[in-house]
Structure formats: C-alpha cells, structure tokens
Scaffold this motif. Structure first.
Motif, PDB file in Angstrom:
ATOM      1  N   ARG C  60      34.787  20.859 -15.987  1.00  0.00           N
ATOM      2  CA  ARG C  60      36.249  20.858 -15.852  1.00  0.00           C
ATOM      3  C   ARG C  60      36.817  22.204 -16.288  1.00  0.00           C
ATOM      4  O   ARG C  60      37.673  22.784 -15.612  1.00  0.00           O
ATOM      5  CB  ARG C  60      36.834  19.724 -16.686  1.00  0.00           C
ATOM      6  N   VAL C  63      36.086  24.917 -13.678  1.00  0.00           N
ATOM      7  CA  VAL C  63      36.927  24.773 -12.486  1.00  0.00           C
ATOM      8  C   VAL C  63      38.361  25.193 -12.811  1.00  0.00           C
ATOM      9  O   VAL C  63      39.010  25.900 -12.022  1.00  0.00           O
ATOM     10  CB  VAL C  63      36.859  23.325 -11.956  1.00  0.00           C
ATOM     11  N   ASP C  64      38.860  24.798 -13.984  1.00  0.00           N
ATOM     12  CA  ASP C  64      40.226  25.186 -14.389  1.00  0.00           C
ATOM     13  C   ASP C  64      40.357  26.703 -14.461  1.00  0.00           C
ATOM     14  O   ASP C  64      41.352  27.279 -14.003  1.00  0.00           O
ATOM     15  CB  ASP C  64      40.569  24.599 -15.770  1.00  0.00           C
ATOM     16  N   SER C  67      39.553  28.347 -10.588  1.00  0.00           N
ATOM     17  CA  SER C  67      40.175  27.911  -9.327  1.00  0.00           C
ATOM     18  C   SER C  67      41.267  28.866  -8.866  1.00  0.00           C
ATOM     19  O   SER C  67      41.368  29.171  -7.682  1.00  0.00           O
ATOM     20  CB  SER C  67      40.725  26.496  -9.472  1.00  0.00           C
ATOM     21  N   GLY C  68      42.082  29.353  -9.799  1.00  0.00           N
ATOM     22  CA  GLY C  68      43.174  30.231  -9.390  1.00  0.00           C
ATOM     23  C   GLY C  68      42.904  31.699  -9.630  1.00  0.00           C
ATOM     24  O   GLY C  68      43.782  32.541  -9.439  1.00  0.00           O
ATOM     25  N   ASP C  71      40.206  34.813  -4.770  1.00  0.00           N
ATOM     26  CA  ASP C  71      39.742  34.117  -3.580  1.00  0.00           C
ATOM     27  C   ASP C  71      38.224  33.939  -3.595  1.00  0.00           C
ATOM     28  O   ASP C  71      37.690  32.968  -3.073  1.00  0.00           O
ATOM     29  CB  ASP C  71      40.131  34.912  -2.326  1.00  0.00           C
ATOM     30  N   ALA C 103      38.044  19.639  -6.338  1.00  0.00           N
ATOM     31  CA  ALA C 103      38.353  21.004  -6.769  1.00  0.00           C
ATOM     32  C   ALA C 103      37.063  21.795  -6.973  1.00  0.00           C
ATOM     33  O   ALA C 103      36.982  22.988  -6.637  1.00  0.00           O
ATOM     34  CB  ALA C 103      39.174  20.967  -8.057  1.00  0.00           C
ATOM     35  N   ALA C 104      36.033  21.128  -7.503  1.00  0.00           N
ATOM     36  CA  ALA C 104      34.740  21.791  -7.719  1.00  0.00           C
ATOM     37  C   ALA C 104      34.113  22.176  -6.386  1.00  0.00           C
ATOM     38  O   ALA C 104      33.520  23.257  -6.252  1.00  0.00           O
ATOM     39  CB  ALA C 104      33.803  20.867  -8.506  1.00  0.00           C
ATOM     40  N   ASP C 106      35.729  22.836  -3.634  1.00  0.00           N
ATOM     41  CA  ASP C 106      36.502  23.962  -3.100  1.00  0.00           C
ATOM     42  C   ASP C 106      36.054  25.269  -3.756  1.00  0.00           C
ATOM     43  O   ASP C 106      35.806  26.276  -3.075  1.00  0.00           O
ATOM     44  CB  ASP C 106      37.997  23.722  -3.351  1.00  0.00           C
ATOM     45  N   LEU C 107      35.918  25.225  -5.074  1.00  0.00           N
ATOM     46  CA  LEU C 107      35.502  26.429  -5.801  1.00  0.00           C
ATOM     47  C   LEU C 107      34.068  26.827  -5.419  1.00  0.00           C
ATOM     48  O   LEU C 107      33.766  28.012  -5.242  1.00  0.00           O
ATOM     49  CB  LEU C 107      35.611  26.185  -7.313  1.00  0.00           C
ATOM     50  N   ARG C 110      33.601  29.024  -2.550  1.00  0.00           N
ATOM     51  CA  ARG C 110      34.050  30.418  -2.689  1.00  0.00           C
ATOM     52  C   ARG C 110      33.246  31.163  -3.747  1.00  0.00           C
ATOM     53  O   ARG C 110      33.595  32.265  -4.140  1.00  0.00           O
ATOM     54  CB  ARG C 110      35.537  30.440  -3.094  1.00  0.00           C
ATOM     55  N   THR C 111      32.189  30.535  -4.254  1.00  0.00           N
ATOM     56  CA  THR C 111      31.396  31.132  -5.332  1.00  0.00           C
ATOM     57  C   THR C 111      30.070  31.646  -4.779  1.00  0.00           C
ATOM     58  O   THR C 111      29.362  30.907  -4.088  1.00  0.00           O
ATOM     59  CB  THR C 111      31.139  30.095  -6.445  1.00  0.00           C
TER      60      THR C 111
END
Lengths: 489, 213, 248
Positions: C60, C63-64, C67-68, C71, C103-104, C106-107, C110-111
């Motif tokens: 968590r 991801v927090d 995430s922001g 990109d 959310a994970a 999505d991240l 992009r990782t």
C-alpha cells in the motif's frame, strides 16, 4: 444421498509416504555431503535437460500445446465430480468394476481384497505414483501377497530396499556401477560376469522378470490418463513391462488419483505430445497402452479401477492451489530445478519430490502446525522459476510455493524467531522515518568491516550467510543522503 | 455413507469452493501436420524418426514387394506368429514355420516363437510411432506383438500421418490400442536411452511406398 | 521524460552506487529523474517468505508513494520490478483490497526494470558508455523468467565502448540467492553458488555484472570470500561509466 458434508479435514493420517521425518534443510545437509549422489544427479539431470531441450525445440506449437494442456486440466478441475461419474459409467458399461477410496488405507484394503479373491499370492506391478503414495506394497506384504515391481528403476529401488527419489526414474540417485552391484547382490540367477554396461543391465532385468510376467495372474497399474466419455485408460511407459502387466494377467487392478481423468479421447492429442518430450526427452515413449474396460479374447478378463481421493479434495478447494493437481508427473520440473539437482528426491521426505512435490505434498497432507516437516518443503526453492518454464501444463509453481509458504506461516501457533524478525523488518519499512533510522543502524555495520568487507556478524541466521559469503561494508553515504546532498547543492 | 458418495460429496464441495468456471480450451496448436497424410515427405520423415529410435525400415514399392521383404527380415527365424487377418500372401516366401493366432496361442507358445508379423492402424511421422489396434484382424490381440522378441510391422504409406492429432482422429478407443515407437527401451540408467528390455528387442518396419504417380 | 526512481531498500542502504548510477545515466540521456523520498521497500522479502499480511502495508505504501510520482517508474532491480508487476495485486486481493489491487496493476504497467526502460521505452541500446574491462553477465532469475527481459541487458552491454563481453556458461541457472532461501537453506544455496562462481571464474572476467544488487551481493560475497579477485558491478554502473570514468 447426503451432500451437506462441508469440507473435510485432512483425508487420511498418517501420511507416511507423503511426509518425511525431518525438515528439508536437515535432510538436504546429508544429501549435499554425499559426493557420489551429487555426481549421479548432476550427470542424469544434465543428460535429460539436453534431451528435453532438443525435442521440445522441434515442436513449433509447443506454447500452444502447453496452453491447451493447462486449460484442459483447469476444465477437469471445474467438472471433476461429474467427469468421474461419467468415467465410472463408461468403464462399467465396458465390463470394468469401479471402486472408490477415501484415503490410502481404504484403497489398499480394496486392492488387497481383490487380490485375495483371485487366490493369487503374487502380483506384478507397473510403476505407479498412486500406489507408492498409498504404500500398497507394504499393505500387500502384510497380507502375505508379494508385490513385484517391474519397472527397471523401481526394481532397483525394491531390490536395494531403497526409496524412490524421482517420478520417472525412482533410482536416478544410482549410477550404473551401483546398479550392477545391486543386481549382483540381490538377483538370484544373475550372470556373475554382469558388467555395468546399461544394455547388459537392462538384459539382466529382462531375464530376471521374464518368468514372472509369463505366469502372472494379477497385474497392478496406475494411470496416466483416464478418458471420461469412453472409459479408456492410458498408461505411458518405455520398457514393455507395462504392456506385460496390462496384457498377460487374468486380472488387472488399476489405481488412479481422481485428478487423472480427462474429458475426451481427443484431449490425449495434447498430452501425448507434451508428456514424452517433457519426461524422457523422447518424441514419443516406446510404448503407450490404452484399453477400455474388458475386451473379450484380449488381455485381462477382469478389470478393477480404484479411484483415490487421499487429500485431493482438500487441494481442489483452493482456487490457485488446485493447479498442483494438473501435474502429469513428467518430472521436467525436477530435472531443471537447481535445488533438486543438488539434494535429490529423498531430501523432500514425500514420494512427490522436487518443485511440484514441494507444493503438492503439503497440500495433500495439510500443514499440521509449526513443526510439520512438510511446512519446510515450500521453502526448498530459490523461486528461480525454471520449473514453470519447463512445466508442460504451465503450473505456476513459483506462485504456489509462495502460497504454501503463506500457509506454513499461518500454521505457526505462537510467534517464531522468523516471525519476529519479519515483523521487525516490516515495522522498519513501514514509514520513511523508520526506514532512515534503520539505515543509520545498518551503517553501524561499518564498525565490523576490515578492508571494506564484513566477514562475520553475530546473531542468529548470520552464520548461515557468512559461512560461505562476505558482505560489503555499509556505505558511508546512503542513496537518500546522496540525493539530499545533491538537491541542496 | 458409501465411499463413493463421500468422495463425490467432498469433491463437489471442494470444487464449488475452489471455483467451477469452465474455461475455454484454446485449440490453436497444429491439428494437421506439416506433411499431408501419405505424402512422400511424411513417409520420409517417418523413416527418419523410426530409424532414430533404432527401428530398421525396409521400403517396398507395392504390395508385391512385401513377401520378399518379410522373408528377408525373418531369414534367421525358425517360427513366426501372425494375427488371424494378416494377408496370407505376405508370408508366402517365409521359410520359418508360421503359426496363426487362431485359435489363440497360449503365452507359453508365444514365448517359444521367434517373431511376429503385424499390420498397423496408423503411423505418426513426427514421432516415429505406429499404432496397433487389437480389434483389427491384421494386428491381432496385444500378447502376440509383445511376447516374441522380434516384431515385423507392415505399414502402408496411406496410413502415415504427420502428427499425433491426425493419428488420434483416425483411431477409435473401443478396443485396446498400443502405440509403439521403436523397440523396447529404458531411460532408467542415468536417464540415457538404451534399447532392449521386456518388449520386442528387434523392430523391423516394412513400408509400402508406391512410386510417385 | 520524467522518471520516478525506485532506489530499492537494498540499493538505498547498502549499494547506493546502483541507484546513483541509474540517476546519472538517465540524466545523461536527457531525462528528469525524481526520487520520491517517502519510499521504503516493495515488500518482496515478506511476500516471498510467506508473510503476505505483513507485506500488505508495504504494498500500500509503495503504491501510495509512486502512483502520482511520474508517468514512468524505474528500478535497477529485476526482482523488485517482478514483485511489483506479478505480486503486488495478488497481495492486495488476498488482503481484500480490490481498489489497491487495481491501483497496483496500474502502477505495475508503468514500472520498468532498467534495461526494459532503456530498450523498450527510451528506445536506446547505445548509451554512450565506456568501460574498458572484461565482463561476464549473469541474467538474474526474476529478470529472465518473471520479466522476460531476454537479451536486452546484453544488447546494452555490447554497445559499451572498451568492454569485452565473455559468455557465462549455464548463465540461466540460479546463483542460489533466493532471498531468505540463502539463510533458510544455506547449504543448498552454497552448493548452487559454488557452481555459479566456478562458471564466472571460467570466463576469466574481471567483472561479473547483473541487473539486481541482491544476486550480486550473493555472488560477490562468495567471490570475495574465495579471494577470487573478481568483482561484481551492477549493470547501471557500467552503463553510467564514460571516458570521464565511473560515476561518483
């Protein structure tokens, strides 16, 4: 009929053949020190890896076949009770008799009873993991019935009062000269000039078993595939001992784990391509036999099929874990596993060794508290993932290993030292503030350094690492310190 | 409660907990082989794969060539068994004593015979395999091709397919089937293949390959 | 491109030269690197030892934090990216947090591991590096079989000026690290390490490189204990080196 049973607990206990007597690291300690064993395993697994790679490389639709195999097996799991009822009906319609066994003990009781009915005090056996799992030979022996293993490697194991260490080649831990010595010692009529040439050893096995095959009245086999809609049973083998046992006796008793059923005959077009190339590294194994019930005038005129649960229903209840039941026992994951290659199969305790055994055995037995030796099996892997790549039905063994590790952790009654260390580590990582504090503590490690390296550290667990490895000294400046310095300048 | 009912009840309960969604099975692997059934290329590949696993292949141009080919490979044999429906003319030039498995011979009788001659239901070029169908009159019950130490199998080019799926599509599992790929062998000593264990140790294949039209 | 850096807990605390080199390399290629200072650990050790409940807050937190952040996210570690990509959502779902799982995912999309970022995202194999040494490359298990980076690291290394690349025998076999495996099954791990070291030494390379500090800590720890004279260097450090020298 009552169906509101709820989930059973562990189907059978004790699981003598699915659980060893010591944790994996303890058993591995002995195996790793056995230099002959190490050389035998290294040689055999290197040989088979090269053969497998060559014949898999010939097949340009290998990945498509793997996906088909994976999905056929997933389909079987989703419809297992119905497919078994269909199999039962098909086998019965073709003159076979179907029996159901809740656990190993019940399966053995059924088989012993069936052999007794024939009046025979001897049976010939095709290698079968299911009957190894139930310990059938011991049960037959206790009933005064001699069980003769006829697969070459199984015969070697039986003659030397040893235990199997591999699905395909239970005597993989023996080399040719050890096999020669076993034959010279244990085969009554063996040629005293027997050499260790593999062909001569195979001939010795032929001579030893020939009379037994020709006079056998009862054969016992396992199953590779059982086709639900036709009642066809298929057994895949090499030597012809399987054909002998399946063809010449009057009575055939076949024991199968319930997961071996497949829906249709045409599904075998997938598995008969995947299995031999993954298993013995051959385009096709020398002999595959299939039969449906009883055929008048050909082969055994009495056929019994014993369907075995023995913990499989527990595994089926796990959405991911049930993948372990997809296994077609090819042993490719054993042959590519760097842990198996170095420790061999005995270190796993269970008759199902290697990566698949490490996820199947603890699921079949359940993990019975923190001291259950099967709780050590999921940790007998570096999670390198070679097993998944080799698996012909794409069982995600690394994921199942992690899942079984979680099951092992959940079985801890009170916190173990490992639990406390993991909690401390999680706490240290929980926030950036605590992590920075941890880094400052780590930096104290510089005090232990000589010439930039740390050669030992006090504390539990450290000896395991520092027995063979150094550690660099912690850096004078962590990354985040460097970053902060750069930002400021 | 019977074991049957209890096992099925457990499995139903477990299946429902673990999930009962039936997946679609992707069948995008090759269901037809690289070479057409009966084609020269399929026969050529079969010859390679049979030979690779230590079977000996003898080619003849038509049915008329079969008797001489069989006689040649049985030159050292004194007795041979044939299934009831094997064409009699195939054995016309054999000097060995021919026993028909009709009525069925005992296992002890079979053990005294040197060789067996059969046809085959289908052969698979990719894998060097032929399949014996025990219900086919020219292939016979399983024991006759198992107990004698030398197996001679006659295969027609038209029965040669490339791939395993093509072969299974031609086979019905009503009676016993035996897939044979080379003489009996084992990988049980150091995981290397050696030929010659309990099944026939010598395997000759007579391939009937008509000249290309 | 603005790229957020996962320094990795091991890289931050013990091997800062790898994340440092990653920063200098990407900046040299004209990109902006950000380091979200609140980052701690992806939770890989906890996941792979079976402590999925303890891993959940770490997932968590990761991801927090990320995430922001940007990109695109990069880590100079195949196993950390493997954990992010293949395990974070699983840990979240097991903990009953579907929102976190999404959310994970999505991240995770992009990782990237460093060689993936360079070759696939930035489209570069010649990064202008100079490294006049004899080097052998160990493809770590998670980069190879979890991420399927294939020959991307080798394509990068082949473009490095001055570098002599020697082929590592049995390269794809695990070095025996496996996180807590090296402690829980230390003897088996050592047996695997022995073979890996023998293969490294057989290449007569001065440097053994890889894309993961943890595997290099293991192989390097063994090579040092044997006083073999071979050192381990992260791929990022080689790629960051120029005729001006190795990165500071």
């Amino acid at each position: 009929m009552t169906t509101d049973l709820g989930m059973p607990t562990v189907a059978s206990d004790p699981h003598g053949h699915l659980r060893g007597t010591e944790p994996f690291p303890v058993a591995a300690h002995r195996a790793l020190a056995d230099t002959q064993l190490r050389q035998n395993l290294g040689h055999a697994t290197r040989t088979i890896r090269a053969k497998r790679a060559a014949v898999v490389g010939e097949v340009d639709d290998w990945e498509e076949l793997r996906r088909a195999g994976e999905c056929v097996k997933a389909d079987v799991m989703a419809r297992l009770p119905e497919l078994l009822e269909q199999l039962e009906a098909s086998v019965t319609a073709r003159g076979g008799v179907v029996h159901w066994a809740r656990d190993a003990e019940e399966a053995n009781r059924i088989v012993v009873g069936l052999v007794r009915e024939t009046g025979s005090d001897e049976v010939v056996k095709v290698k079968s993991m299911a009957t190894q799992e139930t310990g059938l030979n011991e049960a037959l022996g206790a009933a005064g019935i001699a069980a003769l293993e006829t697969d070459l490697a199984e015969l070697i194991v039986q003659l030397s009062d040893d235990k199997p260490s591999h699905f395909l080649v239970p005597a993989i831990h023996r080399n040719r000269s050890e096999i020669r010595d076993i034959f010279l010692r244990e085969m009554p009529d063996v040629d005293p000039d027997l050499t260790d040439e593999p062909r001569r050893l195979a001939m010795a096995a032929r001579a030893h078993l020939r009379r037994k095959f020709l006079s056998a009245r009862v054969g016992i086999s396992g199953v590779n595939f059982a086709v639900a809609d036709t009642g066809t049973i298929s057994v895949v083998e090499s030597e012809g001992n399987g054909r002998m046992c399946l063809t010449l006796p009057d009575t055939l008793i076949t024991v199968m784990g319930v997961e071996k059923v497949v829906p249709t005959w045409s599904d075998l077009e997938v598995f008969l391509q995947l299995l031999p190339r993954s298993s013995t590294g051959e385009r096709m194994n020398p002999y595959t036999s299939s039969w449906s019930g009883v055929t008048p005038g050909d082969g055994p005129q009495t056929f019994h099929l014993v369907l075995l649960d023995n913990g499989r229903s527990n595994v089926l209840a796990s959405p991911d874990g049930r993948q372990a039941l997809h296994c077609i026992r090819c042993s490719a994951c054993l042959n590519v596993c760097p842990v198996y290659e170095r420790t061999g199969g005995h270190a796993y305790g269970s008759i199902y060794p290697g990566p698949i055994g490490a996820v199947l055995s603890p699921q079949l037995t359940g993990i019975d508290g923190p001291d259950d030796v099967n709780a050590s099996l999921p940790y007998a892997s570096s999670l390198c993932g070679a097993c998944f790549d080799a698996c012909p039905v794409r069982i995600d063994i690394p994921h199942l290993l992690v899942q079984q590790r979680a099951a092992a952790v959940e079985a801890h009654g009170r916190p173990t030292a490992q639990d406390l260390a993991m909690r401390a580590a999680a706490a240290a990582m929980a926030s950036p503030g605590r992590f920075s504090l941890t880094e400052r503590v780590v930096k104290l490690g510089r005090l232990l350094s000589r010439s930039g390296r740390i050669r030992s550290v006090p504390g539990p667990g450290a000896a395991a690492w520092f027995g063979a490895r150094d550690m660099p000294e912690p850096p004078a400046e962590t990354f985040r310190e460097w970053w902060g310095r750069r930002e400021r300048s | 409660m019977s074991a049957r009912e209890e096992v099925l009840a457990r499995l139903r309960a477990a299946r429902d907990v673990g999930g009962s969604t039936v997946p679609d099975v992707p069948r995008d692997y090759h269901r037809t082989g690289v070479h057409a059934p009966g084609s020269a290329a399929a026969v050529e590949r079969l010859t390679e794969t049979l030979t690779d696993y230590r079977a000996t292949v003898h080619r003849v141009g038509d049915l008329d060539g079969v008797p001489a080919a069989i006689a040649a490979v049985l030159a050292g044999s004194s007795s041979v068994v044939a299934p009831p429906g094997l064409p009699g003319e195939w054995l016309g030039e054999v000097t060995a004593t021919v026993r028909r498995d009709d009525p069925p011979l005992s296992v002890a009788d079979l053990d005294r015979l040197d060789a067996v001659v059969t046809g085959a239901a289908v052969a698979i070029a990719d894998t060097g395999t032929f399949v014996l169908d025990a219900l086919a009159p020219d292939q016979g019950r399983r024991a006759i091709s198992l107990v004698p130490d030398h197996h001679v199998c006659v295969i027609r080019a038209a029965d040669v397919v490339s791939s395993v799926p093509e072969a299974l599509a031609r086979l019905a599992p009503d009676g016993p089937l035996t897939f044979v790929s080379g003489p009996s062998a084992t990988s049980d000593i150091e995981l290397d293949r050696v030929e010659g264990v309990h099944g026939p140790r010598r395997l000759d294949v007579v391939l009937i390959v008509p000249p290309r039209a | 491109m603005r790229i957020a850096l996962v320094a990795t807990c091991l890289g931050d605390a013990m091997f800062p030269q790898a994340p440092r080199a990653t920063v200098l390399l990407l900046e040299r290629l004209g990109h902006e690197v950000v380091f979200p200072a609140d980052q701690t650990c992806c939770g890989q050790m906890h996941v792979n030892t079976g402590y999925l409940d303890l891993a959940l807050p770490l997932v968590r937190h990761h991801v927090d934090v990320f995430s922001g952040a940007a990109d695109v996210v990069v880590a100079p570690s195949g196993s950390c990216v493997g954990c992010v990509r293949h395990q974070h959502a699983m840990v979240a779902r097991r903990g009953g947090d579907e929102k976190l799982a999404q959310a994970a995912e999505d991240l995770a999309g992009r990782t990237y591991e460093l060689s993936e970022l360079l070759v696939d995202v930035l489209g570069v194999t010649d990064v202008g590096a100079y490294y006049p040494h004899r080097v052998t490359y160990h493809p770590t298990c998670h980069s190879l079989r979890m991420l399927r980076v294939g020959d991307k690291p080798l394509r990068l290394l082949r473009e490095v000026r001055g570098l002599t690349l020697t082929e590592l025998p049995d390269a794809e076999v695990c070095c025996g690290f496996g996180g807590t495996f090296a402690v829980k099954n230390a003897e088996t791990s050592t047996a695997m390490l022995a073979d890996k070291m023998a293969n490294v030494l057989s290449t007569h390379a001065e440097v053994c490189t890889a894309g993961d500090t943890s595997c290099l800590m293991h192989i390097g720890g063994g090579l040092s204990r044997l006083r073999s004279g071979v050192r381990t260097v992260h791929l990022a450090e080689i790629l960051a080196s120029t005729t001006e020298g190795a990165p500071a």
